[in-house]
Each structure stands twice: as C-alpha cells, then as structure tokens.
Write a protein that holds these residues in place. Structure first.
Motif, mmCIF file in Angstrom:
data_model
loop_
_atom_site.group_PDB
_atom_site.id
_atom_site.type_symbol
_atom_site.label_atom_id
_atom_site.label_comp_id
_atom_site.label_asym_id
_atom_site.label_seq_id
_atom_site.Cartn_x
_atom_site.Cartn_y
_atom_site.Cartn_z
ATOM 1 N N LEU A 127 15.768 -10.319 26.205
ATOM 2 C CA LEU A 127 15.163 -10.890 25.003
ATOM 3 C C LEU A 127 16.064 -11.950 24.377
ATOM 4 C CD1 LEU A 127 13.425 -7.940 23.109
ATOM 5 C CD2 LEU A 127 12.362 -9.878 24.280
ATOM 6 N N ILE A 128 17.353 -11.669 24.322
ATOM 7 C CA ILE A 128 18.295 -12.659 23.789
ATOM 8 C C ILE A 128 18.255 -13.930 24.628
ATOM 9 C CG2 ILE A 128 20.740 -13.177 23.449
ATOM 10 C CD1 ILE A 128 21.097 -10.179 22.746
ATOM 11 N N VAL A 130 15.805 -15.044 26.480
ATOM 12 C CA VAL A 130 14.529 -15.733 26.264
ATOM 13 C C VAL A 130 14.557 -16.529 24.968
ATOM 14 C CG1 VAL A 130 12.089 -15.384 25.739
ATOM 15 C CG2 VAL A 130 13.131 -14.151 27.641
ATOM 16 N N VAL A 131 15.030 -15.898 23.893
ATOM 17 C CA VAL A 131 15.063 -16.572 22.590
ATOM 18 C C VAL A 131 15.963 -17.805 22.642
ATOM 19 C CG1 VAL A 131 15.780 -16.352 20.192
ATOM 20 C CG2 VAL A 131 14.494 -14.505 21.277
ATOM 21 N N ILE A 132 17.160 -17.654 23.207
ATOM 22 C CA ILE A 132 18.102 -18.773 23.248
ATOM 23 C C ILE A 132 17.575 -19.906 24.118
ATOM 24 C CG2 ILE A 132 20.403 -19.498 23.976
ATOM 25 C CD1 ILE A 132 21.426 -16.751 23.198
ATOM 26 N N ALA A 134 14.513 -20.548 24.897
ATOM 27 C CA ALA A 134 13.287 -21.129 24.348
ATOM 28 C C ALA A 134 13.575 -22.111 23.217
ATOM 29 C CB ALA A 134 12.362 -20.022 23.836
ATOM 30 N N THR A 135 14.695 -21.934 22.516
ATOM 31 C CA THR A 135 15.011 -22.848 21.425
ATOM 32 C C THR A 135 15.472 -24.211 21.921
ATOM 33 O OG1 THR A 135 17.334 -22.145 21.299
ATOM 34 C CG2 THR A 135 15.721 -20.923 19.963
ATOM 35 N N PHE A 243 9.481 -17.008 30.219
ATOM 36 C CA PHE A 243 9.664 -16.469 28.874
ATOM 37 C C PHE A 243 8.652 -15.368 28.577
ATOM 38 C CE2 PHE A 243 11.308 -20.916 27.532
ATOM 39 C CZ PHE A 243 12.540 -20.641 28.124
ATOM 40 N N ALA A 247 9.862 -11.530 28.374
ATOM 41 C CA ALA A 247 9.791 -10.930 27.043
ATOM 42 C C ALA A 247 8.897 -9.693 27.051
ATOM 43 C CB ALA A 247 9.270 -11.946 26.038
ATOM 44 N N THR A 251 10.449 -5.997 26.355
ATOM 45 C CA THR A 251 9.920 -5.221 25.239
ATOM 46 C C THR A 251 9.483 -3.833 25.714
ATOM 47 O OG1 THR A 251 9.172 -7.228 24.121
ATOM 48 C CG2 THR A 251 8.168 -5.150 23.431
#
Length: 260
Positions: A127-128, A130-132, A134-135, A243, A247, A251
């Motif tokens: 998840l980390i 994916v978030v990084i 994706a930004t 992503f 994700a 999850t």
C-alpha cells in the motif's frame, strides 16, 4: 478398477505429490498470476513482485513470498540482457551497497515475525508503494538517497520479496528502456544477495525452490509477451492496473491479518 482412485488423486492434486501442499487449481491460478506479473514487469521495468506476492499470498500462503525471489532472478537477467545498452550505471553502486545492511535488517525482522505480522508487513509495504508511486513524487538522486533506497529495498525484498518500489522511485521519470535495463541490473544483483542471505539464514526451503522452478515457464511466457507489449501499451495504463490490483490484494491481506 483398482487404479482409478490413484489416477484421480493425481489429477486433482498433482502438486501435493512432492510435499508442496499446493493443489492443481491453486498452481494453475498461480501460473496465470505469474505470467501476468512477468508481462507487466517486462513492459514497464517493475511490478512483478508488487503484483504477484499479494495475490499469491491469497491463493496459498506457501506460494509467497520466497518463490517469487526465484522467479524474479531470471526475469531480471532477461530484462538486463534485452536492453543492456541503456543501463544508467551512475547510481547503481550505492543502491547495491545499501541492500547489504538492508538484507541483514530483513533477516532480523523475519526472525521476529508471525504469519499475522507478515500479512501486515506485506500489505502495508504494498500500500505504501502504491501511494508513493501514484503521487509521481521523485527523489533527487544523491548518494545518501541511493544508499537509503538500497537499504529499504533490501529490507522489503527480504521480508516480502517486494524490493522494487524504493528503487523505481529514483527512476520514475526516466525513459522506459533506461528504467527496464537499470532496474534489471539492480534486481539481478539485489535478488541474488537476498537469495544468498535467505539460504544462509535458513529462510528458504526445498518447497520454495520447487514452487519457484515449477512456475518458471509461466514467467517466461509473460516476459516473451512483454517484448510485444512494451511498444504497444501505454505505460500509464499498465501502472494504473498495478496500482488497482496491488491495492486490492494488499487491503485483503490487511483485513485477513486484522480478523485472524
């Protein structure tokens, strides 16, 4: 006929014969995931373990994360060989140096982890990542940043076989051939270090090796497909697919750990 029960048992669960504890349906699903993950990584330079590890953990925990290390090595070598002339050698050294203490830290963490904690670690790491990713955030490449990325990659690779995102961030704005070839070189050496460390630490079993080797044809098929895909499919679309899939799987792992 007296031989019928034995024959049907072989058909139902051929993989169990070697003590692999993975039935034929699970193995077939794993092969499909591996082929897709290999096609993704071969096309954009990363994503094999981000895609494969969470989904394989859900199919059967025995399928991840160690068998993905075995599958990652030939995948990385093939990517390096295919576009070896595009390697960016300037930052590779410090990234690889950082993976050594990272592998030691990973060994220490793994020695303390239960299955529930591993689910949490794998899910959180994905998840980390994916978030990084994706930004679109980009670190300035300095020696300290490259070393830090190597340490993080070494830890995450040892614990969950997902070592790509920390390194890929450094090359997120480079051209496709440069990304694929450079990451191929880094992953080839880094995964080799992780495999050696896991072997010395007793964290790699014969079953892990057998599962990884058994899935190599699927990985090879996916990589061959990527040679056709890399010039035909938008990198942004493939990244978006990674992503979403990663994700969702991460999850699910976190929920499984929370409900355990």
């Amino acid at each position: 006929m007296t031989g019928d029960p034995d024959a049907s048992a072989i058909l139902r669960s051929r993989c169990r014969e070697g003590g692999l504890d993975v039935n034929i349906v699970e193995f077939a699903a794993a092969a499909a995931v591996v082929a897709f993950a290999a096609a993704v990584q071969g096309t954009i330079g990363l994503g094999f373990n981000i895609v494969a590890v969470p989904v394989m953990s859900l199919i059967n925990p025995l399928l991840a994360p160690v068998p993905q290390l075995i599958l990652s090595l030939p995948q990385s070598i093939a990517a390096l060989v295919r576009e070896h002339g595009e390697v960016d050698r300037s930052g590779v050294f410090w990234i690889l140096v950082g993976r050594l203490p990272g592998a030691v830290l990973g060994f220490w963490l793994l020695a303390l982890a239960t299955d529930r904690v591993l689910d949490l670690l794998i899910g959180a790491l994905v998840l980390i990542a994916v978030v990084i990713l994706a930004t679109g955030f980009r670190f300035r490449r300095t020696r300290s940043v490259e070393f830090g990325a190597g340490v993080f990659a070494g830890v995450s690779s040892y614990v969950s076989s997902i070592g790509g995102p920390p390194v890929a961030l450094l090359y997120s704005r480079d051209e496709g051939p440069t990304v694929r070839a450079t990451l191929g070189l880094i992953f080839t050496i880094g995964v080799t270090v992780t495999i050696i460390a896991r072997t010395i630490g007793g964290d790699m079993t014969g079953r892990d090796v057998a599962l990884g080797v058994g899935l190599l044809p699927a990985a090879g098929l996916g990589f061959l497909l990527s040679s056709w895909l890399k010039g035909r499919i938008s990198r942004d679309h493939l990244r978006a697919a990674i992503f979403v899939l990663s994700a969702t799987a991460a999850t699910a792992l976190l929920l499984r750990a929370a409900l355990a």
